[in-house]
Design a protein around this motif. Structure first.
Motif, short mmCIF file in Angstrom:
data_model
loop_
_atom_site.label_atom_id
_atom_site.label_comp_id
_atom_site.label_asym_id
_atom_site.label_seq_id
_atom_site.Cartn_x
_atom_site.Cartn_y
_atom_site.Cartn_z
N GLN A 4 0.83 -1.20 0.00
CA GLN A 4 0.00 0.00 0.00
C GLN A 4 0.86 1.25 0.00
O GLN A 4 0.57 2.23 -0.70
CB GLN A 4 -0.93 0.02 1.23
N ILE A 5 1.91 1.22 0.80
CA ILE A 5 2.82 2.37 0.85
C ILE A 5 3.49 2.57 -0.50
O ILE A 5 3.58 3.71 -1.01
CB ILE A 5 3.87 2.18 1.97
N ILE A 6 3.96 1.50 -1.10
CA ILE A 6 4.63 1.60 -2.40
C ILE A 6 3.67 2.12 -3.47
O ILE A 6 4.02 3.00 -4.27
CB ILE A 6 5.20 0.22 -2.80
N ASP A 7 2.44 1.61 -3.46
CA ASP A 7 1.45 2.08 -4.43
C ASP A 7 1.13 3.56 -4.22
O ASP A 7 0.94 4.31 -5.19
CB ASP A 7 0.17 1.25 -4.32
N ILE A 99 1.71 9.41 5.65
CA ILE A 99 2.11 8.05 5.98
C ILE A 99 3.05 8.08 7.19
O ILE A 99 4.00 8.87 7.23
CB ILE A 99 2.83 7.36 4.80
N LYS A 100 2.79 7.22 8.15
CA LYS A 100 3.66 7.06 9.31
C LYS A 100 4.41 5.74 9.20
O LYS A 100 3.79 4.68 9.04
CB LYS A 100 2.83 7.08 10.60
N LEU A 114 -0.61 3.85 8.17
CA LEU A 114 0.36 3.63 9.23
C LEU A 114 1.04 2.27 9.07
O LEU A 114 0.37 1.27 8.81
CB LEU A 114 -0.31 3.65 10.61
N TRP A 115 2.35 2.27 9.22
CA TRP A 115 3.10 1.02 9.32
C TRP A 115 3.99 1.14 10.54
O TRP A 115 4.97 1.88 10.54
CB TRP A 115 3.91 0.77 8.05
N PHE A 131 12.24 -1.27 1.04
CA PHE A 131 13.01 -1.31 -0.21
C PHE A 131 12.99 -2.70 -0.83
O PHE A 131 12.81 -2.85 -2.06
CB PHE A 131 14.45 -0.88 0.03
N GLU A 132 13.16 -3.74 -0.01
CA GLU A 132 13.15 -5.10 -0.55
C GLU A 132 11.82 -5.43 -1.22
O GLU A 132 11.80 -6.06 -2.28
CB GLU A 132 13.45 -6.10 0.56
N GLU A 133 10.72 -4.99 -0.60
CA GLU A 133 9.41 -5.19 -1.22
C GLU A 133 9.31 -4.41 -2.52
O GLU A 133 8.83 -4.91 -3.54
CB GLU A 133 8.32 -4.76 -0.24
N GLY A 134 9.77 -3.15 -2.49
CA GLY A 134 9.73 -2.32 -3.69
C GLY A 134 10.64 -2.82 -4.79
O GLY A 134 10.34 -2.69 -5.98
#
Length: 311
Positions: A4-7, A99-100, A114-115, A131-134
Motif C-alpha cells: 500500500q505504501i509503495i502504491d 504516511i507514518k 500507518l506502518w 526497499f526489498e518489497e519495492g
C-alpha cells in the motif's frame, strides 16, 4: 501494508519526508535513506527531506529547503516519530496524504496510512524492508549513499548491535547493506569520534554520577557545567550510553539543563522505562526513552521513581 505504501508513493509527484526533532542517526538514516531510494527509483519525482539540521550529523546528510508551496498536494512520509508533537516541521499537516513509518509503540496512531513495527530494531531497518518489497514489486533501486545512511541508522539505534532489539533480521539487513560501496571506517569515525571537550565532560559524568544499591543511577548536567566544558545540550546525546559500562547498573538518567527545560534521557538494561518517560510528556522504547521536566524538584521525583523501578 508495504505494498500500500509503495502504491501510494507511486501516485504522487512530490514527496516530503519528515522525522523527529532533535534527530539521532536513525532519524537521519530512515528519512535520508528513503529519499535516496526514491530518488534512484523515481528520478522524475520531487523528493525532499525537511527539518532543522543537527550539526553533529553533518557527516550523514543535510536537509533540503522546502517552501510552503511545495507542500500543496504532496505526499508526506514521517519516519521514526512516535507522536505528532515530535514531528520536525509542523507543515506536515499541509500535505495531501500522510504516511507514518515507525518502530516505537503506537501510542499516537496518526496518519492516513500507518506502518508500525515495534519488533524492528530501527526505522532504518524498516526502510530497508520496504526497499526489498519495492525492489521485487516495482524495481526499486538503492544507491551506495542510501545504503550508507541506512546502515548508520541501524548501528545508531542498536548501540552497535549490542541492544536487545537487535535480531537476526537486523544482522541480515546489515549484511546486505555492507555489500554496497561506502567506507565503514569513515562512517564509524563520523558517528563515534568526539572532540576533547566532550571527552572531558564524559570524565565529569563518570566522576559525579550517583548509583544506589538497586542499580539505579543518575547524573545532573546543569547549564553552568555545560558552559564550563563548552558543550551544547545536543552534543551530550553522544554520551548517553556512557554509564552503561558501569558494573551493576540497571538503569540510568542523564539530566541536561537547557534554557527552557531539563532534558531527561533514560536508558535501561532491564527495567521498562518508557512508561516513566510518558509521565513527563515523553516516551520511546522500553529500554531507551526521553522526556522533559522544568525544575530540579521534578528531576528528583523522576529519580525516586526510577529507584522504585529498579527495586
Amino acid at each position: 501494508m508495504k505494498r500500500q505504501i509503495i502504491d501510494t508513493i507511486s501516485a504522487y509527484e512530490t514527496i516530503i519526508i519528515h522525522r523527529h526533532v532533535r534527530p539521532d542517526p536513525d532519524a537521519y538514516g530512515s528519512s535520508f535513506g528513503l529519499k535516496e531510494i526514491l530518488k534512484a527509483s523515481y528520478p522524475d519525482k520531487n523528493i525532499y527531506v525537511t527539518g532543522e539540521h543537527e550539526d553533529t550529523l553533518s557527516f550523514l546528510a543535510h536537509p533540503d529547503q522546502v517552501s510552503d508551496a511545495q507542500f500543496e498536494g504532496a505526499l508526506i512520509i514521517v519516519t521514526d516519530t512516535a507522536n505528532t508533537e515530535r514531528i520536525d516541521d509542523q507543515r506536515y499537516k499541509s500535505g495531501a496524504f500522510l504516511i507514518k513509518i515507525d518502530h516505537h509503540p503506537n501510542d499516537d496512531a496518526y496518519g492516513d496510512l500507518l506502518w508500525v513495527n515495534t519488533q524492528a530494531s530501527s526505522a532504518s531497518e524498516m526502510i530497508y524492508d520496504l526497499f526489498e518489497e519495492g525492489q521485487s514489486s516495482a524495481n526499486w533501486q538503492l544507491s551506495d549513499d542510501g545504503a550508507r545512511v541506512l546502515f548508520a541508522g541501524i548501528v545508531g539505534d542498536t548501540g552497535r548491535f549490542m541492544f536487545s532489539s537487535t535480531s537476526q533480521k537486523t544482522f541480515d539487513t546489515a549484511g546486505d547493506l555492507i555489500k554496497y560501496n561506502f567506507d565503514r571506517t569513515e562512517l564509524f569515525n563520523g558517528m563515534y569520534e568526539v572532540e576533547r571537550n566532550l571527552l572531558n565532560l564524559q570524565g565529569h559524568i563518570y566522576q559525579h554520577f550517583v548509583m544506589n544499591e538497586n542499580g539505579a543511577a543518575y547524573v545532573k548536567l546543569p547549564l553552568e557545567t555545560l558552559r564550563e566544558f563548552g558543550v551544547t545540550a545536543s552534543e551530550t546525546s553522544l554520551l548517553v550510553g556512557s554509564l552503561g559500562n558501569v558494573k551493576g547498573i540497571k538503569a540510568w538518567i542523564i539530566f541536561i539543563e537547557e534554557e527552557d527545560q531539563i532534558r531527561v534521557r533514560l536508558r535501561s538494561k532491564g527495567p521498562v522505562i518508557n512508561e516513566l518517560a510518558k509521565q513527563y510528556g515523553g516516551g520511546g522504547h522500553p529500554l531507551a526513552s526521553g522526556a522533559s521536566v522544568y525544575n530540579w524538584k521534578d528531576a528528583d521525583e523522576v529519580i525516586a521513581k526510577l529507584n522504585t523501578l529498579c527495586e
